[in-house]
Design a protein around this motif. Structure first.
Motif, PDB file in Angstrom:
ATOM      1  N   UNK A 334      40.268  45.457  34.950  1.00  0.00           N
ATOM      2  CA  UNK A 334      39.575  44.911  36.247  1.00  0.00           C
ATOM      3  C   UNK A 334      38.502  46.071  36.609  1.00  0.00           C
ATOM      4  N   UNK A 335      37.298  45.571  36.754  1.00  0.00           N
ATOM      5  CA  UNK A 335      36.123  46.465  37.242  1.00  0.00           C
ATOM      6  C   UNK A 335      36.156  47.117  38.274  1.00  0.00           C
ATOM      7  N   UNK A 336      35.988  48.577  38.221  1.00  0.00           N
ATOM      8  CA  UNK A 336      36.184  49.069  39.625  1.00  0.00           C
ATOM      9  C   UNK A 336      34.726  48.769  40.175  1.00  0.00           C
ATOM     10  N   UNK A 337      33.799  48.564  39.563  1.00  0.00           N
ATOM     11  CA  UNK A 337      32.160  48.322  40.310  1.00  0.00           C
ATOM     12  C   UNK A 337      32.493  47.064  40.907  1.00  0.00           C
ATOM     13  N   UNK A 338      33.157  46.054  40.483  1.00  0.00           N
ATOM     14  CA  UNK A 338      33.208  44.769  41.325  1.00  0.00           C
ATOM     15  C   UNK A 338      33.991  45.004  42.405  1.00  0.00           C
ATOM     16  N   UNK A 339      35.302  45.718  42.378  1.00  0.00           N
ATOM     17  CA  UNK A 339      35.970  46.029  43.349  1.00  0.00           C
ATOM     18  C   UNK A 339      35.058  46.754  44.596  1.00  0.00           C
ATOM     19  N   UNK A 340      34.410  47.772  44.100  1.00  0.00           N
ATOM     20  CA  UNK A 340      33.581  48.488  45.173  1.00  0.00           C
ATOM     21  C   UNK A 340      32.462  47.576  45.726  1.00  0.00           C
ATOM     22  N   UNK A 341      31.945  46.730  44.918  1.00  0.00           N
ATOM     23  CA  UNK A 341      30.773  45.971  45.637  1.00  0.00           C
ATOM     24  C   UNK A 341      31.013  44.668  46.392  1.00  0.00           C
ATOM     25  N   UNK A 342      32.236  44.461  46.411  1.00  0.00           N
ATOM     26  CA  UNK A 342      32.452  43.346  47.316  1.00  0.00           C
ATOM     27  C   UNK A 342      32.360  43.421  48.727  1.00  0.00           C
ATOM     28  N   UNK A 343      32.019  42.490  49.375  1.00  0.00           N
ATOM     29  CA  UNK A 343      31.899  42.564  50.866  1.00  0.00           C
ATOM     30  C   UNK A 343      33.583  42.870  51.415  1.00  0.00           C
ATOM     31  N   UNK A 344      33.630  43.432  52.679  1.00  0.00           N
ATOM     32  CA  UNK A 344      34.828  43.587  53.144  1.00  0.00           C
ATOM     33  C   UNK A 344      35.809  42.265  53.421  1.00  0.00           C
ATOM     34  N   UNK A 345      35.176  41.426  53.652  1.00  0.00           N
ATOM     35  CA  UNK A 345      36.163  40.047  53.782  1.00  0.00           C
ATOM     36  C   UNK A 345      36.394  39.405  52.476  1.00  0.00           C
ATOM     37  N   UNK A 346      35.422  39.722  51.486  1.00  0.00           N
ATOM     38  CA  UNK A 346      35.674  39.371  49.990  1.00  0.00           C
ATOM     39  C   UNK A 346      36.773  40.359  49.521  1.00  0.00           C
ATOM     40  N   UNK A 347      36.789  41.759  49.630  1.00  0.00           N
ATOM     41  CA  UNK A 347      37.908  42.603  49.207  1.00  0.00           C
ATOM     42  C   UNK A 347      39.247  42.153  49.890  1.00  0.00           C
ATOM     43  N   UNK A 348      39.305  41.911  51.209  1.00  0.00           N
ATOM     44  CA  UNK A 348      40.681  41.801  51.866  1.00  0.00           C
ATOM     45  C   UNK A 348      41.272  40.380  51.359  1.00  0.00           C
ATOM     46  N   UNK A 349      40.437  39.339  51.081  1.00  0.00           N
ATOM     47  CA  UNK A 349      40.919  38.139  50.777  1.00  0.00           C
ATOM     48  C   UNK A 349      41.351  38.094  49.240  1.00  0.00           C
ATOM     49  N   UNK A 350      40.558  38.933  48.354  1.00  0.00           N
ATOM     50  CA  UNK A 350      40.805  38.898  46.849  1.00  0.00           C
ATOM     51  C   UNK A 350      41.971  39.926  46.359  1.00  0.00           C
ATOM     52  N   UNK A 351      42.128  40.868  47.271  1.00  0.00           N
ATOM     53  CA  UNK A 351      42.815  42.115  46.777  1.00  0.00           C
ATOM     54  C   UNK A 351      44.063  42.546  47.772  1.00  0.00           C
ATOM     55  N   UNK A 352      43.861  42.062  49.274  1.00  0.00           N
ATOM     56  CA  UNK A 352      44.950  42.530  50.292  1.00  0.00           C
ATOM     57  C   UNK A 352      45.612  41.098  50.511  1.00  0.00           C
ATOM     58  N   UNK A 353      45.090  40.182  50.897  1.00  0.00           N
ATOM     59  CA  UNK A 353      45.825  38.920  51.496  1.00  0.00           C
ATOM     60  C   UNK A 353      46.324  38.090  50.500  1.00  0.00           C
TER      61      UNK A 353
END
Length: 378
Positions: A334-353
């Motif tokens: 998984x790309x670190x860059x893609x993880x870091x560049x996501x918006x906060x809502x996108x990050x929470x949805x894809x990697x937390x929820x």
């Protein structure tokens, strides 16, 4: 007879000397009281402090009565402004108290309401932008709004642009129209002109010679052409810094082994990166190049990385990513860059929820790192 005339003359001379000196002594020792009706009006009717009232009276000049100030404040109250807002307006633009309501103030507010501002929105809008009322209605405000509508095509964007206007950038007569015409002549696209007007109207309120110099600098130093989608960002960026500051930013990148081609690649992709402080740039370059092993070309292709907060965004997200990889819930690739560049809502949805059932504490771990960073920097 002659003796009598001489005595009378001597008496008149002495009387003249006395009376001619009397005002001097009277003025210096016991000056006549100045009219304080305006001062009383400001402190009593507007509840301004004595210091504020004293300053405002020096800006107003001599006023014989409170008739016009009273008329102005009553009109503002009828228009929906409360006492605190009126105080803020008067403090920011004292001479509004000398404005004729029916001839000047009311027509200006009506023009602004015609843009689509509700009475409540107008109150909020004008409380922080009262100096806009300093400009003439027919000579500046109406032509300005006509020019803006011609470029933007709708009142909603005109309002959005005006909200970014500050007192030091108040437009002079015809200057915005002249600058728009100059940008077109220089080959700047309509889309860039629109973006510049909405997000940096103040820039269009400055001297045409200055703005043309910035346009040329964006072309010469960054190599951007007028139809590049980032051209307006280049104007906003280079317009806010000196040549010395720009060169200093370039030197930071060169000290990490970047050549000018990589620097310009980054600047063309997002000129805003050059507005990042030198300290933050060095922190980002240290982390991504020394700890993560990224090369200049990679970072130049993703300039956003250098604008992110290391402690508030990068490290907390990497901690989540590591935990997910340890649990085999995401691929190692998984790309670190893609993880870091996501918006906060996108990050929470894809990697937390998405993984909260498998790792209930994941959100808590993430927020603990974010909050720890906020407490440290706060």
């Amino acid at each position: 007879m002659l003796k009598h005339i001489i005595n009378v003359s001597r008496h008149l001379k002495i009387h003249s000397q006395i009376t001619s000196h009397t005002p001097f002594y009277s003025t210096s020792l016991n000056p006549p009281p100045k009219s304080n009706i305006i001062l009383e009006f400001l402190t009593n009717s507007l509840s301004l402090s004595q210091e504020e009232a004293n300053f405002i009276t020096t800006q107003l000049g001599p006023l014989k009565s409170t008739q016009n100030p009273t008329s102005v404040t009553n009109f503002l109250k009828r228009s929906g402004f409360d006492d605190a807002q009126i105080r803020k307006i008067v403090a920011g633009y004292p001479k509004i108290l000398t404005t004729k309501v029916e001839e000047n103030l009311e027509p200006k507010l009506r023009v602004l309401m015609d843009l689509g501002l509700s009475p409540g929105e107008l109150v909020i809008f004008m409380t922080d932008r009262s100096r806009l009322l300093r400009r003439g209605l027919g000579s500046v405000l109406v032509p300005l709004l006509d020019t803006m509508r011609g470029v933007l095509g709708n009142n909603a964007d005109v309002i959005k642009a005006l909200k970014g206007l500050v007192s030091r950038g108040l437009p002079q007569r015809g200057i915005v129209k002249e600058n728009v015409e100059m940008l077109r002549a220089c080959g700047v696209s309509e889309e860039n002109i629109k973006k510049l007007m909405v997000w940096n109207l103040q820039c269009l309120c400055l001297k045409k010679s200055w703005l043309k110099g910035v346009v040329n600098k964006v072309k010469d130093r960054l190599g951007l052409c007028g139809d590049s989608r980032m051209f307006w960002v280049g104007i906003k960026t280079l317009g806010s810094m000196t040549d010395k500051t720009l060169e200093s930013k370039f030197k930071v990148f060169r000290s990490y082994g970047w050549d000018d081609e990589d620097i310009l690649k980054l600047a063309r992709r997002n000129p805003f990166t050059l507005m990042t402080s030198e300290g933050k740039l060095r922190t980002g370059l240290d982390y991504f190049m020394k700890e993560q092993g990224y090369h200049p070309g990679t970072l130049a292709g993703t300039p956003m990385l250098l604008m992110l907060s290391l402690d508030k965004r990068i490290r907390p997200r990497i901690a989540v990513l590591k935990l997910l990889k340890d649990k085999k819930l995401v691929k190692e690739s998984v790309s670190l860059i893609s993880v870091l560049c996501r918006t906060e809502s996108e990050f929470l949805r894809s990697y937390i929820e998405r993984h909260k059932d498998r790792i209930p504490e994941l959100y808590e771990v993430y927020m603990k790192n974010v909050n720890a960073a906020s407490e440290t920097t706060g």
